[in-house]
Design an enzyme around this catalytic site. Structure first.
Site, PDB file in Angstrom:
ATOM      1  CB  SER A   1     -40.902  -7.494  24.862  1.00 32.50           C
ATOM      2  OG  SER A   1     -41.362  -7.352  26.037  1.00 32.50           O
TER       3      SER A   1
ATOM      4  CG  ASP B   1     -36.190  -3.482  28.446  1.00 30.95           C
ATOM      5  OD1 ASP B   1     -35.577  -3.606  29.225  1.00 30.95           O
ATOM      6  OD2 ASP B   1     -36.684  -4.227  27.881  1.00 30.95           O
TER       7      ASP B   1
ATOM      8  CE  LYS C   1     -34.766  -5.885  30.519  1.00 30.30           C
ATOM      9  NZ  LYS C   1     -34.244  -5.903  28.925  1.00 30.30           N
TER      10      LYS C   1
ATOM     11  CD  GLU D   1     -34.229 -12.832  26.289  1.00 27.35           C
ATOM     12  OE1 GLU D   1     -33.947 -11.883  26.579  1.00 27.35           O
ATOM     13  OE2 GLU D   1     -35.161 -13.066  25.460  1.00 27.35           O
TER      14      GLU D   1
HETATM   15  O1  KIV Z   1     -38.262  -6.722  26.593  1.00 27.45           O
HETATM   16  C1  KIV Z   1     -38.361  -7.693  27.468  1.00 27.45           C
HETATM   17  O2  KIV Z   1     -39.855  -8.060  27.738  1.00 27.45           O
HETATM   18  C2  KIV Z   1     -37.354  -8.219  28.050  1.00 27.45           C
HETATM   19  C3  KIV Z   1     -37.561  -9.611  28.958  1.00 27.45           C
HETATM   20  C4  KIV Z   1     -37.814 -10.646  27.959  1.00 27.45           C
HETATM   21  C5  KIV Z   1     -36.542  -9.865  29.807  1.00 27.45           C
HETATM   22  O3  KIV Z   1     -36.213  -7.913  28.030  1.00 27.45           O
END
Ligand code: KIV
Length: 272
Positions: A44, A82, A112, A181
């Site tokens: 994000s 991520d 993640k 989510e």
């Molecule tokens: O990228 C992100 O911030 C996310 C969260 C919203 C869980 O995946």
């Protein structure tokens, strides 16, 4: 202060809810670290920090740079980074290569990745080779085009069953927790009741084993927030007011004042 490990997160299944927030920069990580269990360097970052329309063009190097800033600036939280779009979906080997870079170069404790049944093999490949994985099911921002936009998932019985199957597959493949989510509340509650690892909800259910929000939404730095967010502060208004006062002071020559300028040393032996 003891750092929270991925094992500590796993052990919190059914216990005190896990507190999780996103962080992308050193100063924000420093402020959040004492309060949270998990700091997620989410992709994000592309939308929140770089003003992109979606997360699809975020690169691995960008994630590593922000991940390193956050990992350097936190002592307690479990830092998770991520894997961005296109860096893990091709094959387990591709996922391992890129996840290993993230852990080695950022100092984070885990990665993640988004996906369900189709990513289970990859989650198993990573977790059996020393890379802890946080799963992510339900609304998957990297699948924005396939899912028809950023919309809640699991509204039909078939869709609900698919999310459950995804969560089971990722948990059984070895993920230490799963982000759930943008799913119908009862579906998130069922996933939480049925899978053996903690669920971390966002736009999901108070019955999840933990909650996560995008920090900029929480503190009022985003222009608007989705309905599942509670804005705990309006930092944007504070910055706006500070910038307005600074602008007025500069225009009036009230800033810099005498206290804000460097003075020359007095000459030795000089009078007074
Ligand atoms: O990228 C992100 O911030 C996310 C969260 C919203 C869980 O995946």
């Amino acid at each position: 202060m003891n750092a929270v490990t991925t094992r500590d997160v796993l052990a919190r299944k059914g216990g005190t809810p896990l507190v999780c927030l996103t962080a992308y920069t050193a100063p924000v990580a420093r402020l959040l670290d004492p309060h949270v269990d998990v700091l997620l360097v989410g992709d994000s970052v592309g939308m929140v920090v770089y003003g992109l329309e979606n997360t699809l063009s975020v690169s691995l190097d960008t994630m590593i740079a922000h991940g390193a800033a956050v990992a350097r600036s936190s002592e307690r939280a479990c830092v998770v980074v991520d894997l961005p779009f296109g860096t893990y979906q091709e094959s387990p080997a591709q996922a391992f290569r890129n996840a290993a870079r993230v852990l080695a170069e950022s100092g984070a404790r885990a990665v993640k990745l988004e996906g369900g049944l189709e990513m289970a093999e990859t989650v198993g490949f990573l977790t059996t080779r020393g890379i802890p994985v946080l799963g992510h099911v339900g609304l998957q921002p990297q699948a924005v085009h396939a899912q028809g936009g950023f919309r809640a998932q699991g509204r039909s019985p078939e869709a609900a069953e698919a999310i459950l199957a995804d969560a089971h597959a990722i948990a059984e493949a070895g993920a230490f927790a799963i982000v759930v989510e943008g799913v119908v509340e009862s579906v998130a509650a069922r996933v939480t009741a049925e899978v053996g690892v903690p669920t971390i909800g966002i736009g999901a259910s108070p019955r999840c084993d933990g909650q996560i929000l995008v920090t900029d939404d929480l503190v009022g730095l985003s222009p608007s927030s989705p309905s599942f967010v509670h804005r705990y502060a309006e930092v944007g208004e504070t910055i706006d007011a500070a910038a307005a006062r600074y602008a007025a002071d500069v225009r009036n020559r009230a800033f810099p004042s005498d206290a804000n300028v460097y003075k020359a040393k007095r000459a030795a032996g000089g009078a007074g």
